[in-house]
Design an enzyme around this catalytic site. Structure first.
Site, PDB file in Angstrom:
ATOM      1  N   ARG A 187      -6.319   6.640  -9.559  1.00 38.48           N
ATOM      2  CA  ARG A 187      -6.094   7.964  -8.981  1.00 38.48           C
ATOM      3  C   ARG A 187      -4.597   8.232  -8.887  1.00 38.48           C
ATOM      4  NH1 ARG A 187     -10.185  10.389  -6.325  1.00 38.48           N
ATOM      5  NH2 ARG A 187      -8.718  11.512  -5.017  1.00 38.48           N
ATOM      6  N   ILE A 188      -4.260   9.510  -9.013  1.00 35.76           N
ATOM      7  CA  ILE A 188      -2.874   9.921  -8.794  1.00 35.76           C
ATOM      8  C   ILE A 188      -2.758  10.253  -7.313  1.00 35.76           C
ATOM      9  CG2 ILE A 188      -1.168  11.712  -9.323  1.00 35.76           C
ATOM     10  CD1 ILE A 188      -2.518  11.843 -12.132  1.00 35.76           C
TER      11      ILE A 188
ATOM     12  N   GLU B 116       6.067  10.035  -9.084  1.00 36.14           N
ATOM     13  CA  GLU B 116       5.963  10.276 -10.525  1.00 36.14           C
ATOM     14  C   GLU B 116       5.008   9.234 -11.135  1.00 36.14           C
ATOM     15  OE1 GLU B 116       9.069  10.488 -14.259  1.00 36.14           O
ATOM     16  OE2 GLU B 116       9.799  10.087 -12.244  1.00 36.14           O
ATOM     17  N   LEU B 117       3.974   9.664 -11.821  1.00 38.20           N
ATOM     18  CA  LEU B 117       2.951   8.746 -12.335  1.00 38.20           C
ATOM     19  C   LEU B 117       3.562   7.675 -13.239  1.00 38.20           C
ATOM     20  CD1 LEU B 117      -0.110   8.034 -12.711  1.00 38.20           C
ATOM     21  CD2 LEU B 117      -0.030   9.493 -14.740  1.00 38.20           C
ATOM     22  N   ASP B 118       3.375   6.416 -12.866  1.00 44.33           N
ATOM     23  CA  ASP B 118       3.896   5.264 -13.624  1.00 44.33           C
ATOM     24  C   ASP B 118       5.397   5.408 -13.910  1.00 44.33           C
ATOM     25  OD1 ASP B 118       1.327   4.163 -13.705  1.00 44.33           O
ATOM     26  OD2 ASP B 118       0.824   5.252 -15.530  1.00 44.33           O
TER      27      ASP B 118
ATOM     28  N   ASN C  93       2.751  -1.327  -8.432  1.00 36.82           N
ATOM     29  CA  ASN C  93       1.610  -1.102  -9.324  1.00 36.82           C
ATOM     30  C   ASN C  93       1.803  -1.947 -10.565  1.00 36.82           C
ATOM     31  OD1 ASN C  93      -0.693   0.279 -10.490  1.00 36.82           O
ATOM     32  ND2 ASN C  93       0.753   1.470 -11.723  1.00 36.82           N
TER      33      ASN C  93
ATOM     34  N   THR D 273       6.316   5.577  -7.065  1.00 38.30           N
ATOM     35  CA  THR D 273       6.882   6.824  -6.532  1.00 38.30           C
ATOM     36  C   THR D 273       5.901   7.940  -6.887  1.00 38.30           C
ATOM     37  OG1 THR D 273       8.072   7.305  -8.573  1.00 38.30           O
ATOM     38  CG2 THR D 273       9.270   6.027  -6.902  1.00 38.30           C
TER      39      THR D 273
END
Ligand code: GRF
Length: 214
Positions: free
Chosen positions: A86-87, A138-140, A102, A136
């Site tokens: 999930r984001i 920002e995704l990945d 992550n 953070t």
């Protein structure tokens, strides 16, 4: 720990703890999927679990805020995401910046998001790998702490590549979490700190240990 799937990374962390290689206490494994293998593993290891169903919430933000409130209640110092699909809302994760990592199966900044193995193969890359990074909004996209590289072989397909990479992901994650627990790795306004130095490149998993890139 947050996980949506089978939980092989959780298993690796638990084994490392049991072997005395990871000085950490597991206070909660949380998931958005009641069927996640990670939950069964946690139960078997006597680790408290939590399942929240996103469909029970009016929107993503309220799910995330509730989830992260409960994580805070667990007393966790560090939150590890492994396959949590999930984001996460920026307001929910902001208090965790610097305390949340992550594992992502690519050599970031390459291939953020999904289907990383397929994308590396389709691009004709000669090498692939995995990254552990601070999370953070920002995704990945958060600061990368450490990476492991593997060569792509001519007969690799998506599945073979994923299978060869996974045990290395486990070792990488265990090593990074152990170094965070030992106070060797942290995040500050300058970036990732490793043994009191600001990293200019991610640490590399080489010959069974984390090394600063030369
Ligand atoms: C791992 O491949 C990880 O890199 C990715 O999701 C997978 C999680 O696997 N983000 P598991 O649930 O820990 O076995």
């Amino acid at each position: 720990m947050l996980a949506s799937g089978r939980g092989s990374n959780l298993a690796a962390l638990l084994v490392a703890r049991d072997c005395g290689d990871l000085p950490a206490e597991f206070v909660l494994v949380a998931s958005d999927k009641a069927t996640a293998g990670a939950l069964r593993l946690a139960e078997g290891a006597g680790v408290p679990t939590l399942v929240l169903d996103p469909r029970a919430y009016p929107d993503r933000r309220r799910f995330d805020l509730d989830l992260f409130d409960r994580i805070a209640d667990s007393g966790a110092d560090l939150l590890v995401m492994a396959g949590f699909m999930r984001i996460i809302d920026g307001d929910a994760l902001t208090p965790w910046i610097g305390r949340m990592v992550n594992i992502h199966p690519s050599l970031l900044p390459k291939y953020r998001g999904l289907q990383t193995h397929r994308r590396a193969l389709e691009a004709g890359d000669r090498e692939h790998g995995a990254s552990v990074h601070y999370v953070t909004a920002e995704l990945d996209g958060g600061p990368v702490i450490a990476q492991v590289h593997i060569a792509i072989k001519p007969d690799d397909d998506e599945q073979r590549l994923a299978q060869r990479l996974l045990p290395l992901e486990h070792r990488l994650l265990v090593a990074v979490v152990a170094d965070i627990a030992a106070g060797k790795v942290s995040l500050d306004g300058d970036g990732v700190q490793f043994e009191q130095e600001t990293l200019t490149q991610p640490l590399q998993w080489i010959e069974g240990r984390l090394k600063a890139a030369s």
